[in-house]
Design an enzyme around this catalytic site. Sequence first.
Site, PDB file in Angstrom:
ATOM      1  N   CYS A   7      23.741  -2.626  49.500  1.00 11.89           N
ATOM      2  CA  CYS A   7      24.811  -1.623  49.393  1.00 11.89           C
ATOM      3  C   CYS A   7      25.933  -2.044  50.337  1.00 11.89           C
ATOM      4  O   CYS A   7      26.009  -3.219  50.705  1.00 11.89           O
ATOM      5  CB  CYS A   7      24.287  -0.214  49.686  1.00 11.89           C
ATOM      6  SG  CYS A   7      23.644   0.037  51.355  1.00 11.89           S
ATOM      7  N   ASN A  10      24.322  -0.979  54.424  1.00 12.90           N
ATOM      8  CA  ASN A  10      22.887  -1.218  54.653  1.00 12.90           C
ATOM      9  C   ASN A  10      22.293  -0.200  55.635  1.00 12.90           C
ATOM     10  O   ASN A  10      21.416  -0.536  56.434  1.00 12.90           O
ATOM     11  CB  ASN A  10      22.612  -2.664  55.126  1.00 12.90           C
ATOM     12  CG  ASN A  10      21.146  -3.078  55.125  1.00 12.90           C
ATOM     13  OD1 ASN A  10      20.739  -3.931  55.907  1.00 12.90           O
ATOM     14  ND2 ASN A  10      20.318  -2.479  54.287  1.00 12.90           N
ATOM     15  N   CYS A  12      22.398   3.522  54.402  1.00 17.06           N
ATOM     16  CA  CYS A  12      22.058   4.722  53.613  1.00 17.06           C
ATOM     17  C   CYS A  12      21.242   4.401  52.354  1.00 17.06           C
ATOM     18  O   CYS A  12      20.067   4.721  52.268  1.00 17.06           O
ATOM     19  CB  CYS A  12      23.312   5.486  53.211  1.00 17.06           C
ATOM     20  SG  CYS A  12      24.249   6.142  54.610  1.00 17.06           S
ATOM     21  N   ARG A  13      21.878   3.753  51.371  1.00  9.46           N
ATOM     22  CA  ARG A  13      21.227   3.589  50.067  1.00  9.46           C
ATOM     23  C   ARG A  13      20.234   2.437  50.019  1.00  9.46           C
ATOM     24  O   ARG A  13      19.079   2.630  49.604  1.00  9.46           O
ATOM     25  CB  ARG A  13      22.306   3.367  48.971  1.00  9.46           C
ATOM     26  CG  ARG A  13      23.168   4.583  48.720  1.00  9.46           C
ATOM     27  CD  ARG A  13      24.412   4.223  47.923  1.00  9.46           C
ATOM     28  NE  ARG A  13      25.316   3.390  48.701  1.00  9.46           N
ATOM     29  CZ  ARG A  13      26.453   2.881  48.253  1.00  9.46           C
ATOM     30  NH1 ARG A  13      26.813   3.095  47.005  1.00  9.46           N
ATOM     31  NH2 ARG A  13      27.227   2.166  49.032  1.00  9.46           N
ATOM     32  N   SER A  14      20.663   1.241  50.407  1.00 12.75           N
ATOM     33  CA  SER A  14      19.746   0.093  50.255  1.00 12.75           C
ATOM     34  C   SER A  14      18.498   0.195  51.153  1.00 12.75           C
ATOM     35  O   SER A  14      17.430  -0.252  50.728  1.00 12.75           O
ATOM     36  CB  SER A  14      20.469  -1.252  50.417  1.00 12.75           C
ATOM     37  OG  SER A  14      21.067  -1.382  51.676  1.00 12.75           O
ATOM     38  N   ASP A 117      27.736   6.794  46.967  1.00 13.22           N
ATOM     39  CA  ASP A 117      27.640   6.563  48.412  1.00 13.22           C
ATOM     40  C   ASP A 117      27.531   7.918  49.122  1.00 13.22           C
ATOM     41  O   ASP A 117      28.460   8.729  49.061  1.00 13.22           O
ATOM     42  CB  ASP A 117      28.912   5.831  48.848  1.00 13.22           C
ATOM     43  CG  ASP A 117      28.882   5.462  50.309  1.00 13.22           C
ATOM     44  OD1 ASP A 117      27.976   5.935  51.036  1.00 13.22           O
ATOM     45  OD2 ASP A 117      29.764   4.714  50.733  1.00 13.22           O
TER      46      ASP A 117
END
Length: 145
Positions: A7, A10, A12-14, A117
Amino acid sequence: MKILMVCLGNICRSPLAHGVMEHLVKQEGLNWEIESAGTGGYHIGAKPDHRSIKIAKLNGIDISGQQARKFNVNDFDAFDYIFVMDKQNYKDVIALAKNEEQKNKVKLFLDDDNVPDPYYDDELFEPVSQMITTQCAKLLKQLKS
Ligand code: 4NP
């Protein structure tokens, strides 16, 4: 099999995709390696955002030991698949690819959509976590067969 989740930050999402996929492959007894990285370098060395750590924990997954790192060109050869969370991540990663083989490893994590995001919106962590959990299970099934 080596899979990289990518993301922007690196944090939050990934990290969630990394943690969930790692959890699922372990459950299946597979010896796959999962990592994550960001296209940006703002948070290098940081652990995941506290809201991602919290939502993962609610699902029984501990991602607090992860450390953010930046995507780099060596990742193209080190991984079999590079799953990016949104279309901007896709552009940023593809821009670094040297050939078609490297480009072909890069896939949108959701087949045709962005994982939003959640960094500036606390309310998004729950739906993002659900999206990521559902898609990790789907991808695992696809990649296993
Ligand atoms: P991520 O979220 O890409 O899911 O880790 C973000 C984290 C940090 C920033 C942007 C997005 N930031 O601008 O610092």
